[in-house]
Scaffold this active site. Structure first.
Site, PDB file in Angstrom:
ATOM      1  N   HIS A   1       7.954  -3.145   9.126  1.00 46.80           N
ATOM      2  CA  HIS A   1       7.744  -4.177   8.106  1.00 46.80           C
ATOM      3  C   HIS A   1       8.788  -5.298   8.198  1.00 46.80           C
ATOM      4  CE1 HIS A   1       5.050  -1.569   5.285  1.00 46.80           C
ATOM      5  NE2 HIS A   1       4.602  -1.665   6.511  1.00 46.80           N
TER       6      HIS A   1
ATOM      7  N   CYS B   1       2.692   2.285  12.257  1.00 49.63           N
ATOM      8  CA  CYS B   1       2.304   1.265  11.286  1.00 49.63           C
ATOM      9  C   CYS B   1       1.116   0.506  11.858  1.00 49.63           C
ATOM     10  CB  CYS B   1       3.488   0.321  11.039  1.00 49.63           C
ATOM     11  SG  CYS B   1       3.172  -0.989   9.825  1.00 49.63           S
TER      12      CYS B   1
ATOM     13  N   TYR C   1       5.157  -9.089   5.808  1.00 52.02           N
ATOM     14  CA  TYR C   1       6.259  -8.651   4.955  1.00 52.02           C
ATOM     15  C   TYR C   1       7.466  -9.594   5.012  1.00 52.02           C
ATOM     16  CZ  TYR C   1       3.570  -4.421   4.471  1.00 52.02           C
ATOM     17  OH  TYR C   1       2.572  -3.529   4.183  1.00 52.02           O
TER      18      TYR C   1
ATOM     19  N   ASN D   1       5.373   5.521   4.018  1.00 49.87           N
ATOM     20  CA  ASN D   1       6.355   4.458   3.817  1.00 49.87           C
ATOM     21  C   ASN D   1       7.539   4.925   2.973  1.00 49.87           C
ATOM     22  OD1 ASN D   1       5.237   2.213   5.193  1.00 49.87           O
ATOM     23  ND2 ASN D   1       3.677   2.024   3.601  1.00 49.87           N
TER      24      ASN D   1
ATOM     25  N   ARG E   1       4.346   4.154  -7.794  1.00 45.89           N
ATOM     26  CA  ARG E   1       4.255   2.881  -7.082  1.00 45.89           C
ATOM     27  C   ARG E   1       4.215   1.715  -8.062  1.00 45.89           C
ATOM     28  NH1 ARG E   1      -0.454   0.921  -2.766  1.00 45.89           N
ATOM     29  NH2 ARG E   1       0.292  -1.220  -2.562  1.00 45.89           N
TER      30      ARG E   1
END
Length: 430
Positions: free
Chosen positions: A197, A167, A251, A147, A93
């Site tokens: 998102h 979500c 987002y 995700n 990540r």
């Protein structure tokens, strides 16, 4: 229905106690008899398993908690399997959030080039797990938190699995709007539309009673009375939110303020580094045999209200609650609901959910200001899934070129090189 068996793949996550807390508090809605935490990280898994048992015991929950690294053994006989994976961990990540910045692009784990990298690492692993679930129990539901949820859910559905994506953006807005209005969350219904998102709240209905068909539209009232708080929470200028007249998800910042966000990210460092430090502290807390509640620090880990959303969704899918369909915001197959998208696109909208499955509700026409971006990102997600399933530099490049946050030949080329360089160990074809 008798007590249920649930399995969490990725159960060694430091986030898992949030789910455990929800399962314990809402046991009348979702009667769990056995919970299996599945994870290859043995040390973490035992810490989480021990805390889960203590949380259940403190709240008088009778469920048995077991742990295993064996996916096949863990999902055997499970009525539902929850997926919360992070292939490559926080280290991967951190890379997703840093190397795109070298090209002047947002570094983020669910959208843009970083989101594509995560999808490429994740989809093959999730599909292997899903096949194991199908062999163990073909009737089990797979609930995906992993995700990028839209792409992963689409992969699962195209492979024929009983899967739905979840979500916490919608339930988060519901809770916040309810607090602003001074009412119970069950009285707030959202006109929530888009992709995972990439959503907008186009309306907020204050219901006459929980589950009622009628109510009063209050979004203009919310924006007039609480516009600054709402905008600050989104890190967007209030004037932008007022101009839109809707509430975009957080987002959308990556699209509406791309360059400003890039500079912020360069200055403040990656979210992954912050989360890694939070996780270190959490694991120390989880090791304390006296701890039997989720610590407040877990709230900084993210994922607020996931447990409530998960309990509501699983209870509806397994028929443990009322026989009346539950309306919940989920990620599921489009099937003509948004007519400007392909049927096999995965959209995020309210849906009726019960033991018969998930049925997205009809939506009024999506305004061009939002529909154009939704269509573009849907095309990207199609190409991203193709790259995840079949590999190849050209497919990665095409997906990046199609993404609205990239969209230039030279930029897509540089990002492709960096993506492959940072992910070779996770991509069998690279």
């Amino acid at each position: 229905m008798s007590a249920l068996k649930l399995a969490i793949v990725g159960g060694g996550s430091t986030y898992t106690p949030e789910l455990i807390d929800g399962f314990a508090r809402l046991r009348d809605t979702l009667p769990i008899g056995e919970l299996v935490l599945i994870d290859p990280a043995a040390e973490r898994l035992e810490l989480i398993g021990g805390l889960a048992r203590r949380i259940f015991a403190k709240q008088g929950h009778p469920a048995v908690v077991t742990t295993t690294a064996d996916v096949a053994a863990g999902v055997d006989g499970a009525h539902a399997v929850l997926l919360q994976l992070r292939v490559g961990g926080q280290a991967a990540r951190n890379e997703d959030e840093t190397w795109p910045l070298e090209c002047g692009c947002v570094g983020q784990e669910t959208t843009g080039a970083g989101g594509l990298a995560k999808a490429l690492r994740t989809v093959p692993v999730v599909l292997d797990i899903a096949e194991t679930v199908r062999r163990a129990n073909p009737d089990a539901w797979i609930v995906d938190f992993t995700n990028p949820v839209g792409i992963v859910t689409r992969a699962l559905q195209e492979a024929g699995h009983r899967a739905v994506g979840l979500c916490n953006v919608a339930i988060g807005f519901q809770r916040k709007f309810a607090a602003h209005l001074g009412v119970a969350p069950e009285l707030v219904r959202l006109d929530h539309v888009g992709l995972n998102h990439l959503t907008w709240e186009r309306g907020v209905t204050l219901l006459d009673a929980p589950g009622a068909a009628d109510g009063r539209e209050v979004l203009p009232e919310l924006l007039a009375s609480h516009g600054k708080e709402i905008a600050d929470d989104l890190h967007l200028p209030q004037a932008v939110v007022q101009r839109l007249g809707v509430v975009p998800s957080y987002y959308l910042r990556y699209y509406y303020q791309h360059d400003e966000v890039v500079e912020e990210l360069k200055a403040q460092g990656s979210r992954a580094a912050q989360v890694a430090e939070i996780e270190r502290q959490l694991l120390e807390m989880y090791a304390d045999p006296a701890l039997d509640t989720k610590p407040e620090l877990l709230g900084e880990r993210g994922g607020a209200f996931y447990s409530e959303a998960a309990v509501q969704l699983i209870a509806a899918l397994l028929g443990t609650g009322t026989s009346v369909p539950s309306v919940q915001v989920v990620n599921t197959r489009n099937d003509g609901v948004l007519p400007f998208l392909p049927d096999d696109a995965v959209i995020e909208v309210p849906a009726e959910v019960d033991a018969a499955g998930v049925r997205p509700l009809p939506q009024r026409a999506v305004e061009p200001l939002y529909a154009g971006l939704v269509a573009a990102v849907t095309a990207y997600e199609h190409l991203a899934l193709d790259a995840a399933l079949r590999g190849g530099r050209d497919r990665v490049y095409d997906a990046l070129l199609a993404h609205p946050l990239v969209g230039r030949f030279d930029l897509a080329d540089r990002l492709t090189d960096r993506l492959l360089a940072h992910n070779r160990e996770h991509l069998a074809w690279a």
